[in-house]
Design a protein around this motif. Sequence first.
Motif, mmCIF file in Angstrom:
data_model
loop_
_atom_site.group_PDB
_atom_site.id
_atom_site.type_symbol
_atom_site.label_atom_id
_atom_site.label_comp_id
_atom_site.label_asym_id
_atom_site.label_seq_id
_atom_site.Cartn_x
_atom_site.Cartn_y
_atom_site.Cartn_z
ATOM 1 N N ASP A 107 -49.254 -28.610 109.148
ATOM 2 C CA ASP A 107 -49.302 -29.302 107.659
ATOM 3 C C ASP A 107 -47.792 -29.541 106.671
ATOM 4 O OD1 ASP A 107 -51.338 -31.221 108.287
ATOM 5 O OD2 ASP A 107 -53.019 -30.857 107.706
ATOM 6 N N ALA A 108 -47.936 -28.056 106.420
ATOM 7 C CA ALA A 108 -47.093 -27.700 105.321
ATOM 8 C C ALA A 108 -45.309 -27.694 106.251
ATOM 9 C CB ALA A 108 -47.528 -26.823 105.550
ATOM 10 N N PRO A 145 -56.166 -18.555 118.376
ATOM 11 C CA PRO A 145 -56.792 -19.654 117.306
ATOM 12 C C PRO A 145 -56.260 -20.705 117.675
ATOM 13 C CG PRO A 145 -55.870 -17.349 116.035
ATOM 14 C CD PRO A 145 -55.570 -17.626 117.416
ATOM 15 N N ASP A 146 -56.626 -21.904 117.618
ATOM 16 C CA ASP A 146 -55.737 -23.639 117.869
ATOM 17 C C ASP A 146 -54.882 -23.498 116.567
ATOM 18 O OD1 ASP A 146 -55.159 -26.645 118.032
ATOM 19 O OD2 ASP A 146 -57.225 -26.511 118.812
ATOM 20 N N PRO A 147 -53.598 -23.914 117.019
ATOM 21 C CA PRO A 147 -52.697 -23.865 115.113
ATOM 22 C C PRO A 147 -53.077 -25.095 115.185
ATOM 23 C CG PRO A 147 -51.386 -23.516 117.219
ATOM 24 C CD PRO A 147 -52.824 -23.281 118.219
ATOM 25 N N GLU A 148 -53.551 -26.025 115.735
ATOM 26 C CA GLU A 148 -53.792 -27.192 114.621
ATOM 27 C C GLU A 148 -56.016 -27.518 113.990
ATOM 28 O OE1 GLU A 148 -51.976 -29.807 113.852
ATOM 29 O OE2 GLU A 148 -50.281 -29.163 115.032
ATOM 30 N N ILE A 155 -52.269 -15.477 111.029
ATOM 31 C CA ILE A 155 -52.570 -15.850 112.765
ATOM 32 C C ILE A 155 -54.079 -14.582 113.069
ATOM 33 C CG2 ILE A 155 -52.458 -14.484 114.916
ATOM 34 C CD1 ILE A 155 -49.800 -15.590 114.995
ATOM 35 N N PRO A 156 -54.094 -13.098 112.777
ATOM 36 C CA PRO A 156 -55.507 -12.510 112.713
ATOM 37 C C PRO A 156 -56.471 -13.027 111.681
ATOM 38 C CG PRO A 156 -53.493 -10.878 111.180
ATOM 39 C CD PRO A 156 -52.170 -12.935 111.879
ATOM 40 N N ASP A 157 -55.817 -13.370 109.963
ATOM 41 C CA ASP A 157 -56.689 -14.265 108.541
ATOM 42 C C ASP A 157 -57.447 -14.819 110.169
ATOM 43 O OD1 ASP A 157 -58.294 -14.328 106.695
ATOM 44 O OD2 ASP A 157 -56.914 -15.866 106.825
ATOM 45 N N ALA A 158 -56.912 -15.547 111.224
ATOM 46 C CA ALA A 158 -57.547 -17.487 111.797
ATOM 47 C C ALA A 158 -58.839 -17.033 113.057
ATOM 48 C CB ALA A 158 -56.532 -18.371 111.921
ATOM 49 N N MET A 159 -57.989 -15.519 113.042
ATOM 50 C CA MET A 159 -58.951 -14.488 114.357
ATOM 51 C C MET A 159 -60.264 -13.621 113.575
ATOM 52 S SD MET A 159 -55.590 -12.530 116.235
ATOM 53 C CE MET A 159 -55.099 -12.905 117.651
ATOM 54 N N GLY A 160 -60.211 -14.842 112.360
ATOM 55 C CA GLY A 160 -61.541 -13.761 111.545
ATOM 56 C C GLY A 160 -61.895 -12.092 111.114
ATOM 57 N N SER A 201 -48.492 -19.769 121.048
ATOM 58 C CA SER A 201 -48.571 -20.640 120.589
ATOM 59 C C SER A 201 -48.851 -21.049 119.500
ATOM 60 C CB SER A 201 -50.820 -20.434 121.068
ATOM 61 O OG SER A 201 -51.637 -21.421 120.214
ATOM 62 N N TYR A 202 -48.598 -20.900 118.296
ATOM 63 C CA TYR A 202 -48.033 -20.325 116.931
ATOM 64 C C TYR A 202 -46.929 -21.338 116.515
ATOM 65 C CZ TYR A 202 -48.474 -19.292 112.051
ATOM 66 O OH TYR A 202 -48.670 -19.519 110.721
#
Length: 354
Positions: free
Chosen positions: A126-127, A115-118, A81-86, A191-192
């Motif tokens: 996908d995993a 972040p949008d999970p999809e 999650i924090p990675d997807a937050m940039g 959300s995740y």
Amino acid sequence: MQPLQNDRLIRALLRQPVDVTPVWMMRQAGRYLPEYLRVRKQAGSFMALCTNPELACEVTLQPIERFPLDAAILFSDILTIPDAMGLGLYFEEGEGPRFQKPVRSTANVNALGVPDPETELRYVMDAVRLIRTSLGNRLPLIGFSGSPWTLATYMVEGGSTKTFSHVKGMLYSEPRLLHQLLETVATAVTSYLNAQIAAGAQAVMIFDTWGGVLTPEDYRDFSLQYMQKIVAGLTREAEGLRVPVVLFTKGGCQWLEIMADTGADALGLDWSTDLGMARKRVGDRVALQGNLDPAVLYATPGVIREKVAHVLAEFGKGSGHVFNLGHGITPDVNPEHAGVLVDAVHDLSVQYHQ
């Protein structure tokens, strides 16, 4: 959707009767398995493995093929999650996870989006879908996330820490800012996890690795209340079945009663907690998961069986117990010893379910 061939985990988490105590192990897909190391080498890096759905599926299934476990758990990392937050997640050899952009100012917190999970986290979803397809109806799949407090510690510190100086400094000097950060992360986690459930996860677990470093008051205010918000916001039924939720606070045995008030179905326990006493304290409000010391797996097979028997006896008769380690399995454990553990749980727990 066909019913699960082995639904012991789901039944135990919901405190329904089972034939034997179900067992899985935190970090059961990991570095103690030679087959995992081969795939990790093939991937080239830990994050490359996490972000490749096919390889993540392969390593998720490896312990299931080797041991008669009662659940699979998604192979991923709590810092997705924090990675997807940039924030720029990377891993330093020997130092663990690091972030290029720690969150330490109002501007940093204001810049964070959910972040949008999809999209940003599509590789995780996908995993999950691929693992569910590969598992068929054999076993349930557990999804997971880090807790808001635990994720915030990494985000503010910029990586692993022993002192928690930056995040506790924010807690005491800028509590409103930390609450703003935790609100954003709690929304992202909700959300995740809901996206994991929609993709096929049949139970979910929230890992509050660092809740135990807080004072009782700060635990309630900065960790527990955000986990409670997540539990309240989760999809609790999918495919016509209940989706159990497990909360695990490492070092949190003093807070079991208020953890049980969150609405979670089960609480994870580390090895410092007396399992029998924990059961008396929470009664039949929640199931319990745990709590063998992972270091027991360094012992001989005879000692492993003896310690498994002790944990089972501590919980005693009846449903509502999922056997697990009190934390993750360590990389240098002999895989055969993990097999001894799984077999011992099934063999020795029959007497508690007759």
